[in-house]
Design an enzyme around this catalytic site. Structure first.
Site: not given
Length: 271
Positions: A113, A158, A262
């Site tokens: 992330y 992500d 998302h």
């Protein structure tokens, strides 16, 4: 043996555990890598997630922010969590599949992330953007040191960067918007290439076909406007690329009640 892997910025695992259950019912992935779990380790819903069929779970979280977790139907033998930029802010988790995982044994899955970087694309004016660039620099150093693609590995997460022109709804309009600035996209591509990874989504859906995984909460009619960005990625070590059979974006999940901004990204390998 088929191996399906989902990556999803869930934006609170406890708040959206029903969304996760719905995705599992529809897609049945073998491995799920979550980002932005927003959950300290002592509050992680381990029992509920195991009840969904994932007996093997690793998680690294903190209160209110960030957090990553990897859920698997297959056993993994080792786990690792790295810190970057002198901050233990729960942005990385790696698992390596061990004995009992069949053809997947020996594959390492890195779950990342990357910092979002705030709104101002100037590291001198915005400490959050400076942190993002420093994080990318350390990822490059990690790649040089660890050589992650020397063995079979998958990197997901992500990554908060849309690297190509067709990874955003309007390239020219977003050139000065964090996530698509040239300094970010260049560093991300340099990192991916230095590490030796292949972009799985773009391997199957080459540029210039638009591909998005994120749609802002600020857009009241996000589906009609479709002003998306591809912030969520799956990368494969070259040795795994011939096994890649399918990749999909679960855009419908963005339209569920109280959704994450998302969509889940899923790839299927035939090992």
């Amino acid at each position: 043996m088929k191996l399906s892997v989902t990556s999803w910025n869930i934006n609170s695992v406890r708040l959206r555990i029903d969304h996760l259950a719905r995705h599992i019912a529809e897609v049945q992935p073998d491995v799920i890598c979550l980002q932005e779990t927003k959950c300290p380790n002592d509050r992680f819903p381990l029992k509920a997630l195991k009840a969904l069929g994932y007996e093997h779970i690793a998680f690294h979280g903190q209160k209110g922010y960030h957090g990553v977790a990897t859920l698997s139907r297959l056993p993994f033998s080792t786990t690792e969590s790295m810190s970057f930029c002198g901050k233990d802010d729960a942005r990385h988790l790696a698992v390596t599949f061990g004995p009992g995982a069949g053809a997947a044994s020996g594959i390492t899955v890195h779950n990342y992330y990357v910092p979002a970087g705030g709104d101002i694309p100037d590291p001198d004016l915005n400490p959050r953007f400076a942190h993002k660039l420093a994080f990318l620099d350390e990822l490059m150093q990690w790649s040089d040191r660890a050589k992650p693609t020397a063995a079979p590995s998958i990197l997901v997460g992500d990554l908060n960067i849309a690297p190509y022109e067709s990874d955003v709804w309007n390239h020219k309009a977003l050139l000065n918007v964090v996530s698509h600035t040239p300094i970010e996209t260049t560093r991300m591509e340099e990192w991916r290439q230095a590490a030796g990874y292949v972009d799985a989504i773009r391997h199957l859906t080459p540029v210039p076909e638009p591909v998005f995984t994120w749609w802002s909460y600020r857009s009241p009619d996000w589906a009609a406007a479709n002003k998306g960005r591809r912030l969520d990625h799956v990368w494969l070590a070259p040795s795994l690329v011939p096994t890649l059979k399918e990749a999909s974006i679960g855009k419908a999940a963005r339209g569920w009640e109280r959704p994450s901004d998302h969509a889940p990204v899923t790839v299927t390998l035939e090992l």
